[in-house]
Design an enzyme around this catalytic site. Structure first.
Site, short mmCIF file in Angstrom:
data_model
loop_
_atom_site.label_atom_id
_atom_site.label_comp_id
_atom_site.label_asym_id
_atom_site.label_seq_id
_atom_site.Cartn_x
_atom_site.Cartn_y
_atom_site.Cartn_z
N GLN A 1 -25.04 33.75 47.98
CA GLN A 1 -24.49 35.00 47.48
C GLN A 1 -23.82 34.78 46.12
OE1 GLN A 1 -22.90 37.10 50.74
NE2 GLN A 1 -22.12 38.79 49.53
N SER B 1 -25.16 28.34 51.85
CA SER B 1 -24.65 29.39 52.73
C SER B 1 -25.81 30.22 53.27
CB SER B 1 -23.59 30.22 52.01
OG SER B 1 -22.91 31.07 52.90
N LEU B 2 -25.93 31.51 52.91
CA LEU B 2 -27.05 32.30 53.42
C LEU B 2 -28.38 31.68 53.04
CD1 LEU B 2 -29.04 34.36 51.56
CD2 LEU B 2 -26.81 35.02 50.76
N ARG C 1 -25.50 39.13 59.84
CA ARG C 1 -24.51 38.18 59.29
C ARG C 1 -23.65 38.86 58.24
NH1 ARG C 1 -24.37 34.18 55.11
NH2 ARG C 1 -23.52 32.16 55.75
N HIS D 1 -16.45 31.61 54.88
CA HIS D 1 -16.32 30.17 55.17
C HIS D 1 -14.87 29.73 55.39
CE1 HIS D 1 -20.56 29.61 54.57
NE2 HIS D 1 -20.48 30.24 53.41
N GLN E 1 -21.45 27.13 60.42
CA GLN E 1 -21.46 27.35 58.97
C GLN E 1 -20.67 28.60 58.56
OE1 GLN E 1 -23.67 29.98 57.24
NE2 GLN E 1 -25.25 28.69 56.34
#
Length: 316
Positions: free
Chosen positions: A11, A95-96, A120, A204, A253
């Protein structure tokens, strides 16, 4: 075995117009965007191509959009004879981007990856009321110093290390007041810059536990195959291939640190990777790679010109 890893952005790389040149140039890209639109019951592709930017930036849209753009590049390459398992030893995503990496490596179907990222994004947004969480970049501090800043800033509130992106680029995440304290403390500890990030939720960190629970439930329902090459996982900075472990690490995560510096270091040392190829929108990971592993080659493949140059170089 190839000395290449394919990486997938996270992102912040989204931008209005993303994927449009691919869709205009390649039928395979158009198929990807149509399939994602259908899976989500939304014309996400129109939002990607035309905006408005505020809607695209919403976490629930940005996450599947970035995956779709990455997969469009992947499918175009595949149609021209560039197959992931023949060309890459590993995949990794920020991440994503782990979902993009796993979709590219065959763990998730495209439709499932889109739906998981929609869940998510929504779950991460809902986990913390708007205004109650924040993130900040601490530039010019090493990870140990950043940890000391976070510990000092917490004062009973959440202040976690969220991303170790590159040497001297650490991101903290947590309660708004704690993150604001961290910015001031970091300046006193020699940070070159410390600034709040324009994000809608504190990703996170432990405040994301409700979103982690939502992803545990969603991932339990989805069919997962072993990836055709191992994933170097954010939370481990080490390779995994077992679907049950992948599921577990994707849940961890959501609240855990993105160990990107360590992941790229593992790839370019123990993993024997000399070439890092970023598939999707922007060049953020390519820039980070040059700071983490100066000896490795790093490139982004996201436009038709990039695709043509990459294929020509491979001789595919």
């Amino acid at each position: 075995m190839s000395s290449t890893a394919f990486t997938f952005p996270g992102q912040g790389s989204q931008a209005v117009g993303m994927g449009k040149d691919l869709a205009d140039a390649y039928p395979e890209a158009r198929v990807v965007f149509a399939e994602v639109d259908e899976a989500l019951g939304q014309k996400l592709s129109t939002l990607m191509f035309e905006g408005p930017e505020d809607d695209l930036r919403l976490t629930e849209n940005a996450q599947p959009a970035l995956m779709a753009a990455s997969m469009a590049v992947m499918r175009v390459l595949e149609a021209r004879g560039v197959h992931l398992q023949d060309r890459a030893a590993y995949v990794a995503g920020h991440s994503l981007g782990e979902y993009s990496a796993l979709c590219a490596a065959g763990t998730f179907s495209l439709a499932d990856a889109a739906r998981l990222l929609r869940i998510r994004g929504q779950a991460m947004q809902k986990a913390v009321p708007v205004g109650h969480g924040a993130m900040a970049a601490l530039l010019g501090l090493d990870l140990d110093t950043a940890r000391a800043v976070a510990a000092e800033a917490g004062q009973g509130e959440v202040c976690d290390i969220a991303n170790d992106n590159a040497p001297g680029q650490v991101v903290v995440s947590g309660a708004t007041a704690a993150i604001e304290r961290a910015v001031e403390i970091a300046k006193g500890k020699g940070a070159r810059r410390a600034l709040l990030l324009p994000v809608s939720a504190p990703f996170h960190c432990s405040l994301m536990q409700p979103a982690a629970d939502a992803m545990a439930a969603a991932l339990a329902e989805v069919d997962m195959q072993a990836p055709v090459v191992p994933l170097v996982a954010n939370v481990l900075a080490a390779p995994i291939s077992d679907p049950a472990e992948i599921r577990q690490r994707l849940v961890e995560q959501v609240t855990g640190i993105v160990r990107w510096t360590e992941s790229v270091t593992w790839l370019t040392t123990a993993g024997g990777v000399a070439n890092l190829v970023e598939l999707g929108t922007g060049k953020v990971l390519t820039g980070l790679a040059k700071r983490i592993a100066a000896d490795a080659s790093a490139r982004a493949v996201n436009s038709p010109a990039d695709v043509d140059a990459f294929i020509a170089e491979l001789g595919a």
